[in-house]
Design a protein around this motif. Sequence first.
Motif, short mmCIF file in Angstrom:
data_model
loop_
_atom_site.label_atom_id
_atom_site.label_comp_id
_atom_site.label_asym_id
_atom_site.label_seq_id
_atom_site.Cartn_x
_atom_site.Cartn_y
_atom_site.Cartn_z
N ALA A 72 0.91 -1.14 0.17
CA ALA A 72 -0.07 0.01 -0.10
C ALA A 72 0.90 1.25 -0.01
O ALA A 72 0.43 2.36 -0.61
N ALA A 73 2.04 1.30 0.69
CA ALA A 73 2.71 2.49 0.84
C ALA A 73 3.61 2.75 -0.37
O ALA A 73 3.73 3.79 -0.98
N THR A 74 3.99 1.60 -1.20
CA THR A 74 4.68 1.47 -2.53
C THR A 74 3.85 2.06 -3.50
O THR A 74 4.14 3.02 -4.30
N SER A 75 2.28 1.69 -3.43
CA SER A 75 1.52 2.27 -4.55
C SER A 75 1.48 3.71 -4.36
O SER A 75 0.90 4.21 -5.42
N ARG A 76 1.57 4.45 -3.24
CA ARG A 76 1.18 5.78 -3.15
C ARG A 76 2.52 6.40 -3.21
O ARG A 76 2.72 7.86 -3.30
N ALA A 77 3.76 5.56 -3.28
CA ALA A 77 5.17 6.48 -3.38
C ALA A 77 5.39 7.22 -4.75
O ALA A 77 5.25 6.33 -5.62
N PRO A 78 6.09 8.18 -4.80
CA PRO A 78 6.45 8.70 -5.98
C PRO A 78 7.41 7.95 -6.64
O PRO A 78 8.45 7.34 -5.95
N SER A 79 7.45 7.74 -8.18
CA SER A 79 8.46 6.86 -8.68
C SER A 79 9.70 7.93 -9.46
O SER A 79 9.58 9.10 -9.61
N ARG A 80 10.61 7.21 -9.81
CA ARG A 80 11.46 8.09 -10.75
C ARG A 80 11.10 8.58 -12.00
O ARG A 80 11.47 9.56 -12.53
N ARG A 81 9.94 8.01 -12.54
CA ARG A 81 9.15 8.32 -13.92
C ARG A 81 8.25 9.38 -13.46
O ARG A 81 7.78 9.93 -14.56
#
Length: 255
Positions: A72-81
């Motif tokens: 769940a945390a990963t799905s809301r985290a900003p990515s490099r793209r």
Amino acid sequence: MVRWFRASAFAASAGREVASFARQAVLLPYDTLAPVIPAGTSDGDDVVIILHGLFASAGVLRPLRTAIERHAATSRAPSRRGPARAGPPAGSVHTATMSYAPGPGVEELSARLAGLVSALPDGARLHLVGHSMGGIVCRFFAQEVVDPRIVQTISMASPFGGIPRAGLLGFGGARDLDASSPLLRRVLLGTARSSVPHLSIIAGADTLVRSPIAHALPGGEVRVMEARGHNTLLFDPEVAALVARRIVERRGGAR
């Protein structure tokens, strides 16, 4: 050749189920003394309440709870793209649980769940997830209590169709799981008047019941996890990712 592949697949799923039993045995002593209630939960946060099945404890849910929070945390985290995915306002995702020994029936466990839920903020969004009998407790609670904070229910290998002769074990929880259980009929009849969406995650290689897919909650969505046994679902990464994805999709309280 076909028989060989079938035998090989059965052996593989059986091996994973044995490994899951062994892992449960290690985790059983944990989280048994008191409900696990997340600290620092605020209005707008999502709380995933996970309940275990018969002859287990909240300790066996530790890997699943960790995986859900991480996904769940990963799905809301900003990515490099680019930025995080668009969606409802972000809040924290917490998990909660409680232990119960074999014996109490679904109604009594629902009352205990009410005590846990009462400790959570009025503005939190609740996602009820249960494995085996825990899924039936979650659905019974959602239909009977009608708490507006409940966003959805998810069951994992829960025998809504009942288990023949389970009542012969003689205690309340087992009687409620029997194929002739009045409580199960009450749950099944109550689905028509409930607006809370449900997802049944079915273990395709479940040996606890015949025709596992027949035990999905009628009227709800169904996902079959092939080559997984009844207890394998607890430790399966794909199952954890699926549950976490449903939490994120339902954030904001939309049904």
